[in-house]
Structure formats: C-alpha cells, structure tokens
Design a protein around this motif. Sequence first.
Motif, PDB file in Angstrom:
ATOM      1  N   TYR A  24       0.850  -1.197   0.000  1.00  0.00           N
ATOM      2  CA  TYR A  24       0.000   0.000   0.000  1.00  0.00           C
ATOM      3  C   TYR A  24       0.879   1.239   0.000  1.00  0.00           C
ATOM      4  N   GLU A  25       0.358   2.314  -0.602  1.00  0.00           N
ATOM      5  CA  GLU A  25       1.065   3.596  -0.570  1.00  0.00           C
ATOM      6  C   GLU A  25       0.054   4.715  -0.659  1.00  0.00           C
ATOM      7  N   ASP A  26       0.245   5.787   0.110  1.00  0.00           N
ATOM      8  CA  ASP A  26      -0.498   7.034  -0.115  1.00  0.00           C
ATOM      9  C   ASP A  26       0.506   8.180  -0.044  1.00  0.00           C
ATOM     10  N   ASP A  27       0.030   9.405   0.042  1.00  0.00           N
ATOM     11  CA  ASP A  27       0.948  10.556  -0.015  1.00  0.00           C
ATOM     12  C   ASP A  27       1.948  10.565   1.145  1.00  0.00           C
ATOM     13  N   ASP A  28       1.562   9.996   2.268  1.00  0.00           N
ATOM     14  CA  ASP A  28       2.360  10.142   3.487  1.00  0.00           C
ATOM     15  C   ASP A  28       2.920   8.852   4.055  1.00  0.00           C
ATOM     16  N   THR A  29       2.381   7.714   3.632  1.00  0.00           N
ATOM     17  CA  THR A  29       2.793   6.438   4.238  1.00  0.00           C
ATOM     18  C   THR A  29       2.991   5.360   3.174  1.00  0.00           C
ATOM     19  N   PHE A  30       3.668   4.281   3.574  1.00  0.00           N
ATOM     20  CA  PHE A  30       4.037   3.210   2.650  1.00  0.00           C
ATOM     21  C   PHE A  30       4.034   1.902   3.442  1.00  0.00           C
ATOM     22  N   ILE A  66      -0.609   5.969  12.037  1.00  0.00           N
ATOM     23  CA  ILE A  66      -1.486   5.051  12.777  1.00  0.00           C
ATOM     24  C   ILE A  66      -2.764   4.746  11.990  1.00  0.00           C
ATOM     25  N   VAL A  67      -3.267   5.719  11.263  1.00  0.00           N
ATOM     26  CA  VAL A  67      -4.458   5.467  10.436  1.00  0.00           C
ATOM     27  C   VAL A  67      -4.129   4.406   9.370  1.00  0.00           C
ATOM     28  N   THR A  68      -2.938   4.515   8.763  1.00  0.00           N
ATOM     29  CA  THR A  68      -2.548   3.503   7.772  1.00  0.00           C
ATOM     30  C   THR A  68      -2.321   2.151   8.441  1.00  0.00           C
ATOM     31  N   VAL A  69      -1.727   2.155   9.617  1.00  0.00           N
ATOM     32  CA  VAL A  69      -1.515   0.885  10.336  1.00  0.00           C
ATOM     33  C   VAL A  69      -2.860   0.186  10.562  1.00  0.00           C
ATOM     34  N   GLN A  70      -3.855   0.940  11.000  1.00  0.00           N
ATOM     35  CA  GLN A  70      -5.170   0.327  11.242  1.00  0.00           C
ATOM     36  C   GLN A  70      -5.762  -0.223   9.941  1.00  0.00           C
ATOM     37  N   LYS A  71      -5.646   0.552   8.873  1.00  0.00           N
ATOM     38  CA  LYS A  71      -6.174   0.131   7.566  1.00  0.00           C
ATOM     39  C   LYS A  71      -5.514  -1.176   7.100  1.00  0.00           C
ATOM     40  N   ILE A  72      -4.195  -1.237   7.223  1.00  0.00           N
ATOM     41  CA  ILE A  72      -3.476  -2.424   6.742  1.00  0.00           C
ATOM     42  C   ILE A  72      -3.665  -3.600   7.692  1.00  0.00           C
ATOM     43  N   ALA A  73      -3.743  -3.330   8.995  1.00  0.00           N
ATOM     44  CA  ALA A  73      -3.974  -4.417   9.954  1.00  0.00           C
ATOM     45  C   ALA A  73      -5.328  -5.080   9.690  1.00  0.00           C
ATOM     46  N   ARG A  74      -6.325  -4.278   9.386  1.00  0.00           N
ATOM     47  CA  ARG A  74      -7.644  -4.851   9.044  1.00  0.00           C
ATOM     48  C   ARG A  74      -7.525  -5.744   7.809  1.00  0.00           C
ATOM     49  N   ALA A  75      -6.794  -5.262   6.814  1.00  0.00           N
ATOM     50  CA  ALA A  75      -6.641  -6.022   5.569  1.00  0.00           C
ATOM     51  C   ALA A  75      -5.857  -7.317   5.803  1.00  0.00           C
ATOM     52  N   VAL A  76      -4.819  -7.245   6.625  1.00  0.00           N
ATOM     53  CA  VAL A  76      -4.022  -8.442   6.934  1.00  0.00           C
ATOM     54  C   VAL A  76      -4.909  -9.464   7.638  1.00  0.00           C
ATOM     55  N   HIS A 101      14.623   3.811  10.447  1.00  0.00           N
ATOM     56  CA  HIS A 101      13.559   4.634   9.855  1.00  0.00           C
ATOM     57  C   HIS A 101      12.304   4.108  10.534  1.00  0.00           C
ATOM     58  N   THR A 102      11.620   4.956  11.266  1.00  0.00           N
ATOM     59  CA  THR A 102      10.554   4.446  12.131  1.00  0.00           C
ATOM     60  C   THR A 102       9.537   3.602  11.363  1.00  0.00           C
ATOM     61  N   HIS A 103       9.066   2.538  12.008  1.00  0.00           N
ATOM     62  CA  HIS A 103       8.143   1.608  11.353  1.00  0.00           C
ATOM     63  C   HIS A 103       7.295   0.892  12.385  1.00  0.00           C
ATOM     64  N   VAL A 104       6.134   0.422  11.928  1.00  0.00           N
ATOM     65  CA  VAL A 104       5.253  -0.377  12.774  1.00  0.00           C
ATOM     66  C   VAL A 104       5.129  -1.749  12.132  1.00  0.00           C
ATOM     67  N   HIS A 105       5.308  -2.791  12.955  1.00  0.00           N
ATOM     68  CA  HIS A 105       5.140  -4.170  12.491  1.00  0.00           C
ATOM     69  C   HIS A 105       3.673  -4.572  12.656  1.00  0.00           C
ATOM     70  N   GLN A 133      -0.646  -9.865  -2.580  1.00  0.00           N
ATOM     71  CA  GLN A 133      -1.820  -9.781  -3.474  1.00  0.00           C
ATOM     72  C   GLN A 133      -3.106  -9.979  -2.688  1.00  0.00           C
ATOM     73  N   LYS A 134      -3.096 -10.974  -1.805  1.00  0.00           N
ATOM     74  CA  LYS A 134      -4.289 -11.239  -0.982  1.00  0.00           C
ATOM     75  C   LYS A 134      -4.607 -10.034  -0.084  1.00  0.00           C
ATOM     76  N   ILE A 135      -3.561  -9.457   0.493  1.00  0.00           N
ATOM     77  CA  ILE A 135      -3.772  -8.332   1.414  1.00  0.00           C
ATOM     78  C   ILE A 135      -4.279  -7.113   0.644  1.00  0.00           C
ATOM     79  N   ARG A 136      -3.672  -6.822  -0.504  1.00  0.00           N
ATOM     80  CA  ARG A 136      -4.090  -5.665  -1.313  1.00  0.00           C
ATOM     81  C   ARG A 136      -5.570  -5.749  -1.668  1.00  0.00           C
ATOM     82  N   MET A 137      -6.046  -6.960  -1.922  1.00  0.00           N
ATOM     83  CA  MET A 137      -7.453  -7.110  -2.312  1.00  0.00           C
ATOM     84  C   MET A 137      -8.414  -6.749  -1.175  1.00  0.00           C
ATOM     85  N   LYS A 138      -7.921  -6.709   0.049  1.00  0.00           N
ATOM     86  CA  LYS A 138      -8.773  -6.422   1.210  1.00  0.00           C
ATOM     87  C   LYS A 138      -8.666  -4.975   1.679  1.00  0.00           C
ATOM     88  N   ILE A 139      -7.813  -4.191   1.035  1.00  0.00           N
ATOM     89  CA  ILE A 139      -7.645  -2.790   1.463  1.00  0.00           C
ATOM     90  C   ILE A 139      -8.796  -1.944   0.909  1.00  0.00           C
TER      91      ILE A 139
END
Length: 139
Positions: A24-30, A66-76, A101-105, A133-139
């Motif tokens: 996933y990628e948006d203007d501020d997170t990856f 954190i908003v992206t973390v929540q979005k991706i955690a839901r998809a995972v 480089h700060t990151h969230v697992h 691919q599976k995760i992207r389909m759930k975002i």
Amino acid sequence: MSDYDRDNIFAKILRGEAPCVKVYEDDDTFAFMDIMPQAEGHVLVIPKTEACDMMDLNEEMTQKLIVTVQKIARAVKSAIGCPGVMLTQLNGAAAGQTVFHTHVHIIPRYDGVDLGIHATDMVDPSELEKLAQKIRMKI
Ligand code: AMP
C-alpha cells in the motif's frame, strides 16, 4: 531529525533504490512485506518522512501513520484469516530496533503459536508477493 541515515534500507525502498514487495502507498505512508517475517503476512508500515523513530515524528505524521496501520492491519486480518494481530514498534537499538527509519510491524498471531524469531529467516519475494496480493485485495 536525530542522526537520520538517508542510506538506511527503508529510505532506499522509499526512493525506489532497493526492492520491496509493496502492499500500500499514499501521499504520506508506505506499507510492504517484511522480508524476514515473524509470521506469514508480516507487514511493515512506514512514514514518508525522515524519522529514526517515533519520537522524531510530529503529531500530524503520527496520526497518518497510525491510520494507515489500522487500515493495513484490518486487511491483513481479513486476508490471512488470523484470529489475532500484533502491532509492534521498536525505538532505539536498546529496544531491539535494527532499521532506523521508524516503522510499525503488523504480525498475524494464532492461539498457542509462538512468535517467529525477529529478523532471521529471509523469505523468497515471490512467496511474499502471493500474500501481498491477498492483502491488497482487502484494502
Ligand atoms: P526492527 O528490528 O523493528 O527495526 O525491524 C526491522 C524489520 O525490517 C525486521 O523485521 C526485518 O526483517 C525487516 N527488514 C529488513 N530489511 C528489509 C527489507 N529489505 N525489506 C523488508 N523488510 C526488511
């Protein structure tokens, strides 16, 4: 920023100078697959700013991360079908941080299954791509 090394591996991934399996990628997170996952479906989320750890992030970027973390955690959770999801975030070598480089697992978890060892066994990117691919389909 405190001693930020612009040649750290995540900075290179953000600049497209090192490969990754992108989720996933948006203007501020990856977000991308961890190359040495502690469980199948282990994803990392990073901000697109030069910040060694969470203490270097301003409030706006912390919220965006954190908003992206929540979005991706839901998809995972949905894609992998795991009953639990662990979010971890290490600050400083003393805390076990290895890439500055700060990151969230985002790590899938299961009842009675121990967590894999941190940053040890490399997984083939083609296997990570199938999961991504599976995760992207759930975002
Ligand atoms: P930490 O120890 O919290 O700093 O976590 C760094 C994480 O980055 C570890 O889980 C590593 O497996 C992961 N990692 C290191 N290099 C790469 C890379 N090139 N692509 C994806 N993940 C990586």
